[in-house]
Design a protein around this motif. Structure first.
Motif, PDB file in Angstrom:
ATOM      1  N   LEU A 314     -40.830-103.833  -5.410  1.00 54.31           N
ATOM      2  CA  LEU A 314     -41.841-104.671  -4.769  1.00 54.31           C
ATOM      3  C   LEU A 314     -43.133-104.725  -5.557  1.00 54.31           C
ATOM      4  CD1 LEU A 314     -41.195-103.530  -1.093  1.00 54.31           C
ATOM      5  CD2 LEU A 314     -40.690-105.789  -2.044  1.00 54.31           C
ATOM      6  N   ASN A 315     -43.467-103.641  -6.231  1.00 51.85           N
ATOM      7  CA  ASN A 315     -44.714-103.624  -7.000  1.00 51.85           C
ATOM      8  C   ASN A 315     -44.685-104.590  -8.180  1.00 51.85           C
ATOM      9  OD1 ASN A 315     -46.486-101.857  -5.629  1.00 51.85           O
ATOM     10  ND2 ASN A 315     -45.334-100.078  -6.357  1.00 51.85           N
ATOM     11  N   ASP A 316     -43.506-105.066  -8.537  1.00 49.14           N
ATOM     12  CA  ASP A 316     -43.402-106.057  -9.611  1.00 49.14           C
ATOM     13  C   ASP A 316     -43.728-107.465  -9.135  1.00 49.14           C
ATOM     14  OD1 ASP A 316     -42.676-104.160 -11.490  1.00 49.14           O
ATOM     15  OD2 ASP A 316     -40.515-104.451 -11.208  1.00 49.14           O
ATOM     16  N   ILE A 317     -43.847-107.652  -7.815  1.00 49.60           N
ATOM     17  CA  ILE A 317     -44.145-108.982  -7.274  1.00 49.60           C
ATOM     18  C   ILE A 317     -45.645-109.229  -7.355  1.00 49.60           C
ATOM     19  CG2 ILE A 317     -44.067-110.451  -5.226  1.00 49.60           C
ATOM     20  CD1 ILE A 317     -41.609-108.908  -4.325  1.00 49.60           C
ATOM     21  N   ASN A 318     -46.018-110.332  -7.952  1.00 52.78           N
ATOM     22  CA  ASN A 318     -47.432-110.682  -8.089  1.00 52.78           C
ATOM     23  C   ASN A 318     -48.072-110.844  -6.720  1.00 52.78           C
ATOM     24  OD1 ASN A 318     -49.835-111.533  -9.391  1.00 52.78           O
ATOM     25  ND2 ASN A 318     -49.289-113.673  -8.987  1.00 52.78           N
ATOM     26  N   GLY A 319     -49.187-110.151  -6.505  1.00 50.10           N
ATOM     27  CA  GLY A 319     -49.908-110.275  -5.241  1.00 50.10           C
ATOM     28  C   GLY A 319     -49.442-109.320  -4.161  1.00 50.10           C
ATOM     29  N   PHE A 320     -48.456-108.484  -4.458  1.00 51.62           N
ATOM     30  CA  PHE A 320     -47.983-107.499  -3.486  1.00 51.62           C
ATOM     31  C   PHE A 320     -48.994-106.372  -3.362  1.00 51.62           C
ATOM     32  CE2 PHE A 320     -45.771-103.539  -2.491  1.00 51.62           C
ATOM     33  CZ  PHE A 320     -45.070-103.888  -1.344  1.00 51.62           C
ATOM     34  N   ARG A 321     -49.368-106.040  -2.132  1.00 53.24           N
ATOM     35  CA  ARG A 321     -50.330-104.956  -1.896  1.00 53.24           C
ATOM     36  C   ARG A 321     -49.731-103.957  -0.918  1.00 53.24           C
ATOM     37  NH1 ARG A 321     -56.626-105.313   0.299  1.00 53.24           N
ATOM     38  NH2 ARG A 321     -57.050-103.083   0.081  1.00 53.24           N
ATOM     39  N   LEU A 322     -49.582-102.736  -1.378  1.00 55.55           N
ATOM     40  CA  LEU A 322     -48.979-101.666  -0.584  1.00 55.55           C
ATOM     41  C   LEU A 322     -50.054-100.808   0.048  1.00 55.55           C
ATOM     42  CD1 LEU A 322     -46.356 -99.989   0.114  1.00 55.55           C
ATOM     43  CD2 LEU A 322     -46.836 -98.698  -1.981  1.00 55.55           C
ATOM     44  N   TYR A 323     -49.819-100.358   1.285  1.00 56.17           N
ATOM     45  CA  TYR A 323     -50.761 -99.488   1.985  1.00 56.17           C
ATOM     46  C   TYR A 323     -50.122 -98.124   2.238  1.00 56.17           C
ATOM     47  CZ  TYR A 323     -52.935-104.007   2.907  1.00 56.17           C
ATOM     48  OH  TYR A 323     -53.485-105.255   2.776  1.00 56.17           O
ATOM     49  N   GLY A 324     -50.911 -97.073   2.077  1.00 56.64           N
ATOM     50  CA  GLY A 324     -50.432 -95.741   2.388  1.00 56.64           C
ATOM     51  C   GLY A 324     -50.179 -94.899   1.146  1.00 56.64           C
ATOM     52  N   PRO A 325     -49.905 -93.604   1.357  1.00 60.06           N
ATOM     53  CA  PRO A 325     -49.737 -92.678   0.228  1.00 60.06           C
ATOM     54  C   PRO A 325     -48.407 -92.867  -0.484  1.00 60.06           C
ATOM     55  CG  PRO A 325     -49.305 -91.551   2.295  1.00 60.06           C
ATOM     56  CD  PRO A 325     -49.783 -92.924   2.658  1.00 60.06           C
ATOM     57  N   LYS A 326     -48.311 -92.282  -1.668  1.00 65.39           N
ATOM     58  CA  LYS A 326     -47.074 -92.379  -2.455  1.00 65.39           C
ATOM     59  C   LYS A 326     -45.937 -91.661  -1.755  1.00 65.39           C
ATOM     60  CE  LYS A 326     -45.121 -91.457  -7.020  1.00 65.39           C
ATOM     61  NZ  LYS A 326     -45.372 -90.934  -8.389  1.00 65.39           N
ATOM     62  N   GLU A 327     -46.193 -90.420  -1.305  1.00 64.73           N
ATOM     63  CA  GLU A 327     -45.188 -89.668  -0.567  1.00 64.73           C
ATOM     64  C   GLU A 327     -45.275 -90.057   0.902  1.00 64.73           C
ATOM     65  OE1 GLU A 327     -42.781 -87.812  -1.813  1.00 64.73           O
ATOM     66  OE2 GLU A 327     -43.530 -88.351  -3.799  1.00 64.73           O
ATOM     67  N   ARG A 328     -44.196 -90.584   1.438  1.00 76.32           N
ATOM     68  CA  ARG A 328     -44.264 -91.182   2.770  1.00 76.32           C
ATOM     69  C   ARG A 328     -42.916 -91.107   3.465  1.00 76.32           C
ATOM     70  NH1 ARG A 328     -45.813 -96.972   2.581  1.00 76.32           N
ATOM     71  NH2 ARG A 328     -47.331 -96.351   1.027  1.00 76.32           N
ATOM     72  N   GLY A 329     -42.947 -91.458   4.745  1.00 79.38           N
ATOM     73  CA  GLY A 329     -41.710 -91.607   5.503  1.00 79.38           C
ATOM     74  C   GLY A 329     -41.007 -92.887   5.109  1.00 79.38           C
ATOM     75  N   GLY A 330     -39.962 -93.240   5.855  1.00 83.08           N
ATOM     76  CA  GLY A 330     -39.076 -94.326   5.461  1.00 83.08           C
ATOM     77  C   GLY A 330     -39.557 -95.714   5.814  1.00 83.08           C
TER      78      GLY A 330
END
Length: 407
Positions: A314-330
């Protein structure tokens, strides 16, 4: 057993939505039910439907055995000391409200503190707002780090000897943050406070040991862990539950009733007024059997691999913004630039992909993130990397639909 084999155990997944094979990525809202759970609930209604505790006839005995047998399964599942500490509720919300109403309102007063975090689901926020309003206690918040995690140093600064209750989500339903409950519980106890844990998003995905956590109360729902809707659990330490008053009154929870006064049954039944959630409890027991047959080490590893794979893609998609820490639940909560989450979810639904969009019952957290809403893809034991690939394809198509051809 791989995810495709597990997927075959869930009949609802064998269908098309809007002309496409269903990809269900909304298990944080509710999980699907495997055939063996559905059949166990159906068997109750078909073969021994009856009320529990009251009768001496055969069907009533079968129903009681199923209902109370499931309670023992729950006790073992979370490693409580006694079934007296396992109270059936309608879900996490009801369980947390019992603690707020029966315990906190009796133990909090003006000058006391209730400590929570900005990442709480409304179910673990509004009850404490109400306790503070009624008792005059102060509601305090542990600040969040930039990535949406919490610092134990901040916990130590926020929790004081005036704190009576610390309430915290185990795994955030938005950020996926896995909070250090055991360490926070120790800090709470050092200051004389009780620890209340919202386990709705942790219990389906990881092994929970309430004695190891040493929390005072722990709440979770069945429907997020392959069980029916309408059934949940409140765990509470026996010494606390014994001193608490019921919040619902009527049949089932009474011992003796006179014209002007009554007495209550012993734990756990004094908190289970009315005809209980019999089929739901039996279904919860069946769901526990199912999940333990798969194994929580396998469940955690599978979800970890899916999340890492999804974040990479998903991080390869232009404009994608992720919320939260790297280590996370599912789960993965995100936005696409210039596309409203509701529009995004609508386009994905047209492709047969189910995700959640909105504020996820966490409006203060949305404000902290400086957004009005987000989209969320949440994974479970029946999801595969192929589902992630479909999500990626759907998001690229969403961007194209809204005029971005760069991917």
């Amino acid at each position: 057993m791989d995810a495709n084999q597990i997927r075959d155990m869930f009949p609802i997944l064998d269908q098309e939505v809007n002309g496409h094979p269903l990809v269900y990525l909304d298990s944080a809202a509710t999980s699907h039910k495997p055939t063996e759970v559905i059949e166990k609930v159906s068997k109750y209604y078909q073969a021994y439907n009856s009320n529990v505790h009251r009768g001496v006839h055969t069907l009533g005995n079968y129903a009681t055995e199923g209902y109370e047998g499931a309670r023992e399964k729950v006790r073992k599942f979370i490693n409580a000391k006694s079934t007296k500490e396992i109270i059936y509720t309608r879900g996490t919300t009801t369980a947390l409200n019992i603690v707020a109403t029966s315990y906190a309102r009796e133990h909090c007063q003006e000058g006391d503190e209730i400590v929570i975090t900005p990442m709480e689901h409304h179910s673990n926020l509004i009850p404490w707002q109400q306790v503070a309003r009624i008792t005059g206690a102060t509601l305090k918040y542990i600040p969040l780090q930039e990535d949406g995690s919490i610092s134990l140093d901040d916990v130590r600064e926020t929790v004081t000897p005036q704190t009576k209750v610390v309430a915290m989500v185990h795994v955030s339903n938005v950020l996926g943050t896995i909070n250090p409950i055991k360490e926070v519980t120790q800090i709470a106890h050092e200051n004389g406070a009780v620890m209340v844990v919202d386990g709705a998003q942790s219990t389906p995905h990881m092994k929970v040991d309430v004695q190891d956590l040493n929390c005072d109360f722990f709440a979770f729902s069945g429907h997020k862990m392959c069980a029916p809707t309408g059934i949940g659990v409140l765990y509470g330490k026996k010494k606390l539950l014994e001193k608490m008053e019921p919040v619902e009154f009527g049949g089932e929870m009474i011992d003796f009733v006179e014209l002007h006064e009554s007495t209550w049954k012993e734990l756990p039944w004094k908190f289970e007024g009315g005809t209980p959630i019999i089929a739901g409890a039996i279904g919860l027991g069946a769901a526990i059997d199912f999940l333990e047959s798969i194994g929580f080490d396998h469940i955690q590893q599978h979800e970890h691999e899916l999340v890492q794979y999804a974040m990479e893609k998903l991080n390869d998609i232009n404009g994608f913004r992720l919320y939260g820490p790297k280590e996370r639940g599912g789960l993965i909560t995100f936005n696409l630039d210039d596309v409203h989450p509701h529009d995004l979810a609508t386009v994905l639904d047209a492709e047969g992909i189910a995700v959640r969009a909105g504020h996820h019952c966490a409006q203060p957290l949305m404000k902290w993130l400086d957004v009005s809403a987000t989209a969320r893809a949440s994974f479970y034991i029946y999801n595969t990397k192929a589902d992630v690939d479909r999500l990626v394809e759907g998001l690229i198509k969403t961007k194209e639909y809204f005029g971005d051809v760069d991917g």
